[in-house]
Design a protein around this motif. Sequence first.
Motif, PDB file in Angstrom:
ATOM      1  N   LYS A   1       0.890  -1.327  -0.045  1.00 29.12           N
ATOM      2  CA  LYS A   1      -0.023   0.031   0.046  1.00 29.12           C
ATOM      3  C   LYS A   1       1.047   1.296   0.010  1.00 29.12           C
ATOM      4  O   LYS A   1       0.540   2.137  -0.655  1.00 29.12           O
ATOM      5  CB  LYS A   1      -0.915  -0.040   1.207  1.00 29.12           C
ATOM      6  CG  LYS A   1      -1.875   1.275   1.490  1.00 29.12           C
ATOM      7  CD  LYS A   1      -2.622   1.300   2.523  1.00 29.12           C
ATOM      8  CE  LYS A   1      -3.180   2.438   2.846  1.00 29.12           C
ATOM      9  NZ  LYS A   1      -3.929   2.405   3.769  1.00 29.12           N
ATOM     10  N   LYS A   2       2.000   1.255   0.779  1.00 32.84           N
ATOM     11  CA  LYS A   2       2.912   2.423   0.787  1.00 32.84           C
ATOM     12  C   LYS A   2       3.615   2.480  -0.364  1.00 32.84           C
ATOM     13  O   LYS A   2       3.617   3.884  -1.087  1.00 32.84           O
ATOM     14  CB  LYS A   2       3.873   2.036   1.850  1.00 32.84           C
ATOM     15  CG  LYS A   2       5.100   3.128   2.069  1.00 32.84           C
ATOM     16  CD  LYS A   2       5.970   2.668   2.962  1.00 32.84           C
ATOM     17  CE  LYS A   2       7.461   3.411   3.077  1.00 32.84           C
ATOM     18  NZ  LYS A   2       8.384   3.082   3.812  1.00 32.84           N
ATOM     19  N   TYR A   3       3.979   1.582  -1.136  1.00 36.16           N
ATOM     20  CA  TYR A   3       4.558   1.588  -2.441  1.00 36.16           C
ATOM     21  C   TYR A   3       3.618   2.058  -3.563  1.00 36.16           C
ATOM     22  O   TYR A   3       4.042   3.030  -4.337  1.00 36.16           O
ATOM     23  CB  TYR A   3       5.215   0.215  -2.936  1.00 36.16           C
ATOM     24  CG  TYR A   3       6.339  -0.178  -2.237  1.00 36.16           C
ATOM     25  CD1 TYR A   3       7.424   0.910  -1.656  1.00 36.16           C
ATOM     26  CD2 TYR A   3       6.646  -1.344  -1.986  1.00 36.16           C
ATOM     27  CE1 TYR A   3       8.426   0.618  -1.033  1.00 36.16           C
ATOM     28  CE2 TYR A   3       7.859  -1.700  -1.335  1.00 36.16           C
ATOM     29  CZ  TYR A   3       8.724  -0.834  -0.809  1.00 36.16           C
ATOM     30  OH  TYR A   3       9.882  -1.335   0.003  1.00 36.16           O
ATOM     31  N   ALA A   4       2.362   1.592  -3.543  1.00 33.85           N
ATOM     32  CA  ALA A   4       1.492   1.986  -4.331  1.00 33.85           C
ATOM     33  C   ALA A   4       1.133   3.493  -4.086  1.00 33.85           C
ATOM     34  O   ALA A   4       1.121   4.500  -5.048  1.00 33.85           O
ATOM     35  CB  ALA A   4       0.095   1.310  -4.378  1.00 33.85           C
ATOM     36  N   SER A   5       1.021   4.109  -2.944  1.00 32.37           N
ATOM     37  CA  SER A   5       0.807   5.537  -2.624  1.00 32.37           C
ATOM     38  C   SER A   5       1.995   6.299  -3.263  1.00 32.37           C
ATOM     39  O   SER A   5       1.726   7.484  -3.932  1.00 32.37           O
ATOM     40  CB  SER A   5       0.820   5.767  -1.280  1.00 32.37           C
ATOM     41  OG  SER A   5      -0.417   4.956  -0.786  1.00 32.37           O
ATOM     42  N   ILE A   6       3.143   5.734  -3.019  1.00 31.41           N
ATOM     43  CA  ILE A   6       4.237   6.560  -3.732  1.00 31.41           C
ATOM     44  C   ILE A   6       4.422   6.554  -5.109  1.00 31.41           C
ATOM     45  O   ILE A   6       4.601   7.780  -5.783  1.00 31.41           O
ATOM     46  CB  ILE A   6       5.656   6.049  -2.906  1.00 31.41           C
ATOM     47  CG1 ILE A   6       5.798   6.300  -1.507  1.00 31.41           C
ATOM     48  CG2 ILE A   6       6.723   6.596  -3.850  1.00 31.41           C
ATOM     49  CD1 ILE A   6       6.829   5.413  -0.867  1.00 31.41           C
ATOM     50  N   LEU A   7       3.909   5.881  -5.782  1.00 31.79           N
ATOM     51  CA  LEU A   7       3.903   5.575  -7.212  1.00 31.79           C
ATOM     52  C   LEU A   7       2.873   6.391  -7.726  1.00 31.79           C
ATOM     53  O   LEU A   7       2.898   7.286  -8.611  1.00 31.79           O
ATOM     54  CB  LEU A   7       3.664   4.125  -7.699  1.00 31.79           C
ATOM     55  CG  LEU A   7       4.815   3.293  -7.898  1.00 31.79           C
ATOM     56  CD1 LEU A   7       4.283   1.743  -8.155  1.00 31.79           C
ATOM     57  CD2 LEU A   7       5.766   3.652  -8.765  1.00 31.79           C
ATOM     58  N   LEU A   8       1.706   6.335  -7.115  1.00 35.69           N
ATOM     59  CA  LEU A   8       0.544   7.210  -7.598  1.00 35.69           C
ATOM     60  C   LEU A   8       0.941   8.810  -7.223  1.00 35.69           C
ATOM     61  O   LEU A   8       0.500   9.668  -8.005  1.00 35.69           O
ATOM     62  CB  LEU A   8      -0.768   7.037  -6.508  1.00 35.69           C
ATOM     63  CG  LEU A   8      -1.343   5.601  -6.858  1.00 35.69           C
ATOM     64  CD1 LEU A   8      -2.451   5.352  -5.915  1.00 35.69           C
ATOM     65  CD2 LEU A   8      -2.057   5.459  -8.392  1.00 35.69           C
ATOM     66  N   MET A   9       1.562   9.227  -6.243  1.00 34.14           N
ATOM     67  CA  MET A   9       2.134  10.620  -6.127  1.00 34.14           C
ATOM     68  C   MET A   9       2.842  10.835  -7.437  1.00 34.14           C
ATOM     69  O   MET A   9       2.816  12.040  -7.699  1.00 34.14           O
ATOM     70  CB  MET A   9       2.667  10.904  -4.767  1.00 34.14           C
ATOM     71  CG  MET A   9       1.667  10.575  -3.246  1.00 34.14           C
ATOM     72  SD  MET A   9       2.309  11.387  -1.943  1.00 34.14           S
ATOM     73  CE  MET A   9       3.205   9.629  -1.407  1.00 34.14           C
ATOM     74  N   ILE A  10       3.713  10.088  -7.545  1.00 36.22           N
ATOM     75  CA  ILE A  10       4.685  10.293  -8.589  1.00 36.22           C
ATOM     76  C   ILE A  10       4.040  10.607 -10.003  1.00 36.22           C
ATOM     77  O   ILE A  10       4.674  11.573 -10.687  1.00 36.22           O
ATOM     78  CB  ILE A  10       5.769   9.174  -8.702  1.00 36.22           C
ATOM     79  CG1 ILE A  10       6.873   9.207  -7.312  1.00 36.22           C
ATOM     80  CG2 ILE A  10       6.692   9.292  -9.924  1.00 36.22           C
ATOM     81  CD1 ILE A  10       7.731   8.218  -7.633  1.00 36.22           C
ATOM     82  N   LEU A  11       3.257   9.605 -10.078  1.00 39.72           N
ATOM     83  CA  LEU A  11       2.343   9.692 -11.499  1.00 39.72           C
ATOM     84  C   LEU A  11       1.607  10.858 -11.605  1.00 39.72           C
ATOM     85  O   LEU A  11       1.440  11.688 -12.500  1.00 39.72           O
ATOM     86  CB  LEU A  11       1.519   8.438 -11.616  1.00 39.72           C
ATOM     87  CG  LEU A  11       1.967   7.240 -12.157  1.00 39.72           C
ATOM     88  CD1 LEU A  11       1.305   6.172 -11.972  1.00 39.72           C
ATOM     89  CD2 LEU A  11       2.518   7.385 -13.281  1.00 39.72           C
ATOM     90  N   ILE A  12       1.136  11.446 -10.518  1.00 42.39           N
ATOM     91  CA  ILE A  12       0.223  12.691 -10.377  1.00 42.39           C
ATOM     92  C   ILE A  12       1.204  13.824 -10.761  1.00 42.39           C
ATOM     93  O   ILE A  12       0.676  14.734 -11.410  1.00 42.39           O
ATOM     94  CB  ILE A  12      -0.307  12.668  -8.959  1.00 42.39           C
ATOM     95  CG1 ILE A  12      -1.722  11.799  -8.620  1.00 42.39           C
ATOM     96  CG2 ILE A  12      -1.101  14.015  -9.026  1.00 42.39           C
ATOM     97  CD1 ILE A  12      -2.464  11.550  -7.745  1.00 42.39           C
TER      98      ILE A  12
END
Length: 84
Positions: A18-29
């Motif tokens: 979940k933490k890694y997914a959140s980081i990836l989502l922030m980078i993509l945004i």
Amino acid sequence: MEKGKFANLTTKQLQKRKKYASILLMILIAAVVLDGFALIYNLVIGKGFYNALFAAAAACVVIFIPIYLGKKKIEGELKNREGN
């Protein structure tokens, strides 16, 4: 019993995913926002519309969707485990 793809993972592993997914989502945004600013800037200064910038933003959005859906499934599984 638990069902699904995440049933055999520990709670700690799910939290890490979940933490890694959140980081990836922030980078993509951030990438889409910066790309959008670059597109608008190029239009304002009169250089025209760059298809490559638009394609990069579209690719980020396409990648964003499955990561977001996976994060929601992980959050659901974590809530189910808290309820038990």
